[in-house]
Design an enzyme around this catalytic site. Structure first.
Site, mmCIF file in Angstrom:
data_model
loop_
_atom_site.group_PDB
_atom_site.id
_atom_site.type_symbol
_atom_site.label_atom_id
_atom_site.label_comp_id
_atom_site.label_asym_id
_atom_site.label_seq_id
_atom_site.Cartn_x
_atom_site.Cartn_y
_atom_site.Cartn_z
ATOM 1 N N HIS A 306 -15.700 -65.075 -4.808
ATOM 2 C CA HIS A 306 -16.135 -65.467 -3.474
ATOM 3 C C HIS A 306 -16.587 -64.235 -2.712
ATOM 4 O O HIS A 306 -15.994 -63.165 -2.872
ATOM 5 C CB HIS A 306 -14.979 -66.152 -2.716
ATOM 6 C CG HIS A 306 -15.452 -66.946 -1.547
ATOM 7 N ND1 HIS A 306 -15.651 -66.379 -0.316
ATOM 8 C CD2 HIS A 306 -15.795 -68.251 -1.444
ATOM 9 C CE1 HIS A 306 -16.087 -67.318 0.506
ATOM 10 N NE2 HIS A 306 -16.191 -68.450 -0.139
ATOM 11 N N ASP A 363 -14.177 -74.735 -5.464
ATOM 12 C CA ASP A 363 -14.850 -75.602 -6.436
ATOM 13 C C ASP A 363 -14.128 -75.700 -7.776
ATOM 14 O O ASP A 363 -14.523 -76.494 -8.630
ATOM 15 C CB ASP A 363 -16.282 -75.091 -6.678
ATOM 16 C CG ASP A 363 -17.138 -75.227 -5.436
ATOM 17 O OD1 ASP A 363 -17.088 -76.306 -4.826
ATOM 18 O OD2 ASP A 363 -17.823 -74.265 -5.065
HETATM 19 N N1 CMC Z 1 -17.996 -64.894 -13.002
HETATM 20 C C1 CMC Z 1 -18.248 -63.658 -13.500
HETATM 21 N N2 CMC Z 1 -18.438 -62.566 -12.741
HETATM 22 C C2 CMC Z 1 -18.395 -62.717 -11.408
HETATM 23 C C3 CMC Z 1 -18.145 -63.974 -10.809
HETATM 24 C C4 CMC Z 1 -17.950 -65.078 -11.661
HETATM 25 N N3 CMC Z 1 -17.716 -66.306 -11.157
HETATM 26 N N4 CMC Z 1 -18.174 -63.842 -9.463
HETATM 27 C C5 CMC Z 1 -18.428 -62.534 -9.219
HETATM 28 N N5 CMC Z 1 -18.557 -61.871 -10.388
HETATM 29 C C6 CMC Z 1 -18.786 -60.422 -10.568
HETATM 30 C C7 CMC Z 1 -20.165 -60.023 -10.099
HETATM 31 O O1 CMC Z 1 -21.095 -60.150 -11.153
HETATM 32 C C8 CMC Z 1 -19.947 -58.586 -9.696
HETATM 33 O O2 CMC Z 1 -19.818 -57.815 -10.882
HETATM 34 P P1 CMC Z 1 -20.256 -56.254 -10.913
HETATM 35 O O3 CMC Z 1 -19.392 -55.568 -9.899
HETATM 36 O O4 CMC Z 1 -20.005 -55.837 -12.310
HETATM 37 O O5 CMC Z 1 -21.721 -56.241 -10.537
HETATM 38 C C9 CMC Z 1 -18.554 -58.631 -9.071
HETATM 39 O O6 CMC Z 1 -17.901 -59.744 -9.678
HETATM 40 C C10 CMC Z 1 -18.526 -58.791 -7.583
HETATM 41 O O7 CMC Z 1 -19.233 -59.944 -7.205
HETATM 42 P P2 CMC Z 1 -19.450 -60.211 -5.679
HETATM 43 O O8 CMC Z 1 -20.348 -59.178 -5.094
HETATM 44 O O9 CMC Z 1 -18.134 -60.373 -5.036
HETATM 45 O O10 CMC Z 1 -20.183 -61.587 -5.696
HETATM 46 P P3 CMC Z 1 -21.064 -62.223 -4.531
HETATM 47 O O11 CMC Z 1 -20.371 -62.099 -3.257
HETATM 48 O O12 CMC Z 1 -22.443 -61.703 -4.599
HETATM 49 O O13 CMC Z 1 -21.120 -63.738 -5.023
HETATM 50 C C11 CMC Z 1 -20.298 -65.853 -5.613
HETATM 51 C C12 CMC Z 1 -20.128 -64.665 -4.681
HETATM 52 C C13 CMC Z 1 -19.407 -66.962 -5.122
HETATM 53 C C14 CMC Z 1 -21.766 -66.352 -5.560
HETATM 54 C C15 CMC Z 1 -19.912 -65.425 -7.047
HETATM 55 O O14 CMC Z 1 -18.558 -65.073 -7.067
HETATM 56 C C16 CMC Z 1 -20.207 -66.511 -8.063
HETATM 57 O O15 CMC Z 1 -21.333 -66.594 -8.540
HETATM 58 N N6 CMC Z 1 -19.211 -67.380 -8.397
HETATM 59 C C17 CMC Z 1 -19.478 -68.491 -9.278
HETATM 60 C C18 CMC Z 1 -20.155 -69.599 -8.504
HETATM 61 C C19 CMC Z 1 -19.164 -70.283 -7.592
HETATM 62 O O16 CMC Z 1 -18.061 -70.621 -7.981
HETATM 63 N N7 CMC Z 1 -19.609 -70.548 -6.347
HETATM 64 C C20 CMC Z 1 -18.790 -71.238 -5.353
HETATM 65 C C21 CMC Z 1 -18.380 -70.316 -4.235
HETATM 66 S S1 CMC Z 1 -17.084 -70.963 -3.181
HETATM 67 C C22 CMC Z 1 -17.683 -72.389 -2.434
HETATM 68 C C23 CMC Z 1 -19.025 -72.290 -1.835
HETATM 69 O O17 CMC Z 1 -19.348 -71.388 -1.086
HETATM 70 O O18 CMC Z 1 -19.798 -73.189 -2.106
#
Ligand code: CMC
Length: 428
Positions: A306, A363
């Site tokens: 998140h 989710d």
């Molecule tokens: N699986 C694998 N790696 C992950 C995931 C995941 N679900 N989430 C984050 N990471 C990695 C990301 O690639 C990054 O890696 P690195 O440092 O090596 O580049 C690191 O963790 C930090 O990520 P972040 O900057 O905290 O991620 P973000 O803020 O850009 O994205 C997110 C947040 C929710 C889009 C992402 O965590 C994700 O894609 N999760 C899976 C999709 C998901 O479950 N979405 C629902 C979110 S909650 C309800 C809502 O808002 O709808």
């Protein structure tokens, strides 16, 4: 806590004011930065930008705290009442009995669709994605209710909010029935909000679907836990669209489109498909964890991670508990719940997830709960949207009532070609 921030630009000091929130969180106010220095700030995806002051929802992502209008989310789980929470979010205080009774009456009075809107379902392909239908229908409400395009008095606003919150349920149910070629079931004014939705989804003519209190409570809980989440992608979209003074229907329809994506609300569908794949032997839980860690980042562990929570999402905790309760009462199990628990256990032991503070989000368990109610996977994100609608309306209203609000218009850093002469087509 810092009291001021001094920025030094070309040897000149500039003091930047600090804005402090109720819980002590602080933001540097850069509104005068460009006027005084010519500089803008660079913050792709707004990961570090507070775009507004808000009184609606508080999140402490490090501690895993979520509060609506100051009230911890856990307080709403004992006697879940989504309509009460919707009113709280939109109007800023807990409703008195009369407020709630009046709003409920407005919801009941508005539960049918305009016949013109209902007829539109006949022209939608049976296989149309329900989120596309939902967005289109909310937008189309502007065609049928032109008196609600400008919401400058409070009664008109309340009526528009009631229309949206009531009709979203009817639209959702009709789109489900349409996808199966089943006759539509009209709303029953004697049923409460969640039971009425389940009735429109599952009843058949002359045979009312029986909703148990456990299932009704679980759906209430799901809607409450999704009701607002401050400046997430869809709420920020609703605010952006509303900032141009676009109407509430258009703004909420845009919110549905933003929510649809798999990184946002669409993640609940991805989670279920991932669990199904593991269940059917397409991959193991360990394969799934390995794929999520791969450098190419083509696969994510959906339902994990998140932008704001760097701790267990409190909503996921409550949904996980609700799964245990509901499965105990429906007297059956779901192999996908065991797989989800296993995946969570593996991820929370793995240094990739531990180092990045990746925990289950809302989710991860919501789909399993919706499945226990018989709700099909393609309706999961629609259910998220029904729950989130009061939050969008509250965010839209807060911005609309804010005399200082301006049209949203970020800046950019242009990195394209420098000034180049146009070349006529014959000479290229
Ligand atoms: N699986 C694998 N790696 C992950 C995931 C995941 N679900 N989430 C984050 N990471 C990695 C990301 O690639 C990054 O890696 P690195 O440092 O090596 O580049 C690191 O963790 C930090 O990520 P972040 O900057 O905290 O991620 P973000 O803020 O850009 O994205 C997110 C947040 C929710 C889009 C992402 O965590 C994700 O894609 N999760 C899976 C999709 C998901 O479950 N979405 C629902 C979110 S909650 C309800 C809502 O808002 O709808």
């Amino acid at each position: 806590m810092p009291e001021k921030v001094i920025l030094v630009v070309d040897g000149q000091e500039m003091e930047l004011p600090i804005v402090t929130g109720t819980e002590g969180e602080q933001a540097v106010d850069i509104t005068q930065l460009r006027n005084r220095t010519g500089l803008t700030t660079y913050d792709p995806s707004f990961g570090n930008t507070s775009a507004c002051k808000s009184t609606i929802t508080f999140i402490d992502g490090e501690k895993g705290i979520l509060r609506y209008r100051g009230i911890p989310i856990e307080e709403f789980t004992e006697a879940p009442n989504f309509v009460e929470v919707a009113w709280l979010l939109i109007f800023g205080r807990l409703p008195k009995r009369d407020d709630l009774a009046q709003f409920r009456d407005q919801l009941t009075a508005n539960e049918l669709l305009h016949e013109g809107l209902r007829h539109q379902f006949q022209h939608i392909p049976v296989e149309a994605p329900p989120m596309a239908i939902l967005s289109a229908m909310l937008s189309n409400m502007a065609c049928f209710y032109p008196g609600f395009l400008s919401l400058d008095d409070s009664d008109t606003f309340t009526e528009a909010a009631a229309r949206l919150i009531s009709k979203v349920r009817t639209i959702a149910a009709f789109s489900y029935r349409r996808s199966l070629g089943l006759p539509i079931i009209y709303p029953d004014p004697n049923l409460r909000y969640c039971a009425n939705l389940l009735h429109m989804i599952f009843s058949i003519p002359y045979q009312q679907h029986v909703v148990t209190p456990e299932i009704e409570d679980a759906l209430n809980l799901i809607f409450i836990l999704h009701a607002d989440h401050e400046q997430n992608c869809s709420a920020a979209t609703v605010r952006t669209v509303g900032s141009s003074h676009a109407n509430l229907f258009a703004s909420c329809a845009a919110g549905v489109s933003a929510l649809w994506g798999p990184l946002h609300g669409g993640a609940n569908v991805e989670v279920l498909q991932m669990l199904e794949r593991i269940h059917q032997g397409g991959m193991s839980a360990a394969d799934c964890i390995a794929a999520a860690k791969a450098r190419d980042k083509k696969f994510r562990l959906y339902g994990f991670g998140h932008r704001v929570y760097k701790n267990y999402d409190p909503r996921a905790k409550l949904l996980k508990q609700a799964c245990d309760r509901v499965f105990a009462t429906v007297d059956r199990s779901d192999p996908l719940l065991d797989i989800a628990r296993k995946l969570e256990e593996l991820a929370l032991k793995d240094s990739y997830f531990v180092d990045r503070n990746l925990y289950p989000n809302v989710d991860f368990y919501s789909g399993i709960l919706l499945r226990a109610m018989g709700i099909p996977t393609n309706m999961f994100t629609v259910c998220f949207a029904i729950g989130r609608l009061p939050g969008w309306i509250a965010q839209w209203k807060e911005q609309h009532d804010d005399a200082d609000s301006r049209i949203t218009r970020p800046r950019q850093v242009y990195v394209g070609p420098p000034c180049t002469a146009y070349v006529p087509i014959a000479d290229r």
